[in-house]
Design a protein around this motif. Structure first.
Motif, PDB file in Angstrom:
ATOM      1  N   ILE A  22       0.874  -1.181   0.000  1.00 10.83           N
ATOM      2  CA  ILE A  22       0.000   0.000   0.000  1.00 10.83           C
ATOM      3  C   ILE A  22       0.908   1.226   0.000  1.00 10.83           C
ATOM      4  O   ILE A  22       1.722   1.397   0.923  1.00 10.83           O
ATOM      5  N   GLU A  23       0.802   2.021  -1.071  1.00 10.64           N
ATOM      6  CA  GLU A  23       1.764   3.120  -1.244  1.00 10.64           C
ATOM      7  C   GLU A  23       1.124   4.483  -1.012  1.00 10.64           C
ATOM      8  O   GLU A  23       0.018   4.741  -1.486  1.00 10.64           O
ATOM      9  N   VAL A  62       3.057  10.415   4.455  1.00 11.75           N
ATOM     10  CA  VAL A  62       2.336  10.135   5.706  1.00 11.75           C
ATOM     11  C   VAL A  62       3.180  10.671   6.858  1.00 11.75           C
ATOM     12  O   VAL A  62       4.352  11.008   6.671  1.00 11.75           O
ATOM     13  N   LYS A  63       2.569  10.726   8.018  1.00 12.78           N
ATOM     14  CA  LYS A  63       3.347  11.138   9.196  1.00 12.78           C
ATOM     15  C   LYS A  63       4.344  10.018   9.514  1.00 12.78           C
ATOM     16  O   LYS A  63       5.540  10.228   9.591  1.00 12.78           O
ATOM     17  N   SER A  64       3.801   8.806   9.667  1.00 12.19           N
ATOM     18  CA  SER A  64       4.650   7.660   9.995  1.00 12.19           C
ATOM     19  C   SER A  64       3.992   6.401   9.424  1.00 12.19           C
ATOM     20  O   SER A  64       2.807   6.172   9.679  1.00 12.19           O
ATOM     21  N   ILE A 121       3.167  -1.067   4.213  1.00  7.08           N
ATOM     22  CA  ILE A 121       2.751   0.326   4.012  1.00  7.08           C
ATOM     23  C   ILE A 121       4.022   1.103   3.724  1.00  7.08           C
ATOM     24  O   ILE A 121       4.959   1.112   4.531  1.00  7.08           O
ATOM     25  N   LYS A 122       4.049   1.709   2.521  1.00  9.63           N
ATOM     26  CA  LYS A 122       5.272   2.402   2.081  1.00  9.63           C
ATOM     27  C   LYS A 122       4.912   3.851   1.768  1.00  9.63           C
ATOM     28  O   LYS A 122       3.828   4.116   1.254  1.00  9.63           O
ATOM     29  N   ALA A 123       5.824   4.765   2.090  1.00 13.55           N
ATOM     30  CA  ALA A 123       5.580   6.175   1.764  1.00 13.55           C
ATOM     31  C   ALA A 123       6.838   6.767   1.130  1.00 13.55           C
ATOM     32  O   ALA A 123       7.956   6.420   1.500  1.00 13.55           O
ATOM     33  N   ASP A 124       6.605   7.688   0.168  1.00 20.30           N
ATOM     34  CA  ASP A 124       7.751   8.383  -0.429  1.00 20.30           C
ATOM     35  C   ASP A 124       8.318   9.399   0.549  1.00 20.30           C
ATOM     36  O   ASP A 124       9.498   9.713   0.521  1.00 20.30           O
TER      37      ASP A 124
END
Ligand code: BTN
Length: 239
Positions: free
Chosen positions: A9-10, A14-16, A35-38
């Motif tokens: 889930i990209e 996000v905050k964390s 859960i991955k965020a750039d």
């Protein structure tokens, strides 16, 4: 997107990712999630510290069912996996593990792991890898580095894919052969075995010769023929 059994889930920002994973665990889920965020604006580190979210670096959290009593084993698997990824990308660099779960590249911290208990039998393994840059500030407790600063060229997405493949392989080894082999691999790569180290805890310091880790991944320190088990703290080396 899916990598092996992991549903990815990209997010752009996000905050964390750990916070997102903890919220997600409140829904009745089954399966394996990443859960991955750039970008991360409020990344959390161990012992209440923060984790700086620099552009181009990798921030992700794995959410899956795991026996909470084996948290220590999971720590070993995550850190060993990170080390093996880096060695796979470049077998000439010196990669070591600093208990409990920091990975050092040529002596400087390149990644961090934050394990947290989630709802039910779920755990969150939050991982940050300095792919493109490392935070430069005088307040850092240890030297820090990135893969790029060590001429290892990869991207956050490619590293994540490699990580999940090697992680799954290590979990398979754990299921088939138990912890002993993985623990030995960890000990072979741990910095400071046989040397005097200091472990700093909230208001206490413990010093001793680093012997290894036990079946729960607690640190074993020897002093005057007594072995003590250390559950938490920050390791400092004498040299
Ligand atoms: C540490 O070394 O103190 C652990 C750092 C862990 C950082 C990662 S980045 C992705 C995940 N989300 C967070 O908020 N923290 C972890």
């Amino acid at each position: 997107m899916k990598i092996n059994d992991w549903q990815i889930i990209e997010y752009d920002e996000v905050k964390s990712t750990n916070d997102e994973a903890l919220i997600m665990s409140q829904k009745s889920l089954a399966g394996y999630y990443v859960i991955k965020a750039d970008k991360q604006t409020g990344g959390r580190g161990r012992r209440g510290r923060s984790w700086v979210g620099l552009e181009g670096n990798l921030f992700f959290s794995m959410l899956f069912e795991f026996d909470i009593k084996k948290f220590g084993i999971l720590t070993v698997i995550c850190s060993l996996t990170l080390l093996q990824c880096i060695e796979k990308l470049n077998d000439k660099v010196k990669v070591q593990i600093k208990w409990p779960n920091d990975v050092l590249l040529n002596g400087a911290k390149v990644s961090g792991i934050l394990l947290e208990k989630a709802e039910g039998d779920f755990v969150v393994a939050g991982i940050g890898v300095n792919i493109m840059q490392s935070p430069k500030s005088e307040q850092m407790m240890y030297p820090v580095t990135s893969l790029k600063e060590n001429y290892i060229n990869t991207t956050a997405n490619d590293f994540l894919k490699l990580y999940l493949e090697i992680f799954d392989n290590n979990v398979k080894k754990l299921k088939e052969n138990g912890f002993t082999g993985l623990r030995q691999q960890w000990v072979d790569k741990a910095k400071g075995i046989g040397e005097r180290i200091v472990v700093k805890q909230n208001n206490k310091e413990i010093s001793g010769i680093l012997e290894g880790i036990d079946d729960d991944a607690c640190l074993l320190l020897k002093e005057n023929n007594n072995i003590s088990r250390v559950l938490a703290g920050d390791v400092y080396y004498e040299s």
